[in-house]
Design a protein around this motif. Structure first.
Motif: not given
Ligand code: ZN
Length: 140
Positions: A15, A17-18, A20, A25
């Protein structure tokens, strides 16, 4: 066409990262699992994006910028070595509130939410400059 057989060594889900960067990522995942070659698919949403279009006459990438929330309707790419670093070659189809799609080579995008499936191969791949296309391609 050149080709070689590959074997899947391992698979991961992640998942993103909000806040980023989308591609960074995926490269961080590749780094964390020491993927020297991999194929991935992903989906989710981004807060902005920069796609690149490769002009085949000029052999140059041209950026297309979006400063708005977009769905990542589809994202596909691969990981291999480029200039001493793990590079996630990433393509994406992004869509707006009308369902209009924008697509291309994804350079950067700010993650709102993202889910990735990565298949890591047993043998590594490293990109080399290709004279014909002026791109960094696999020398298979
Ligand atoms: Zn590309």
């Amino acid at each position: 066409m050149n080709y070689r057989a590959v074997e899947t060594e391992s698979e991961y889900v992640a998942r993103l990262e909000t806040g980023a960067d989308w591609r960074a990522e995926i490269e961080a995942l590749a780094e964390a699992v020491e993927a020297d070659a991999a194929w991935f698919t992903a989906l989710g949403a981004v807060q902005d994006a920069e796609l690149w279009f490769y002009d085949q006459d000029e052999c140059e990438y041209y950026p297309i910028e979006y400063d708005e929330p977009l769905e990542v309707a589809s994202c596909v790419g691969n990981v291999s070595w480029l200039d001493g670093e793990r590079f996630a070659h990433t393509h994406a189809v992004l869509s707006d509130p009308d369902g209009t799609a924008y697509a291309g080579h994804l350079n950067e995008a700010t993650v709102w939410a993202g889910e990735v499936h990565m298949r890591v191969f047993a043998e590594g791949l490293e990109r080399e400059h290709d004279e014909t296309t002026d791109l960094d391609l696999w020398p298979l």
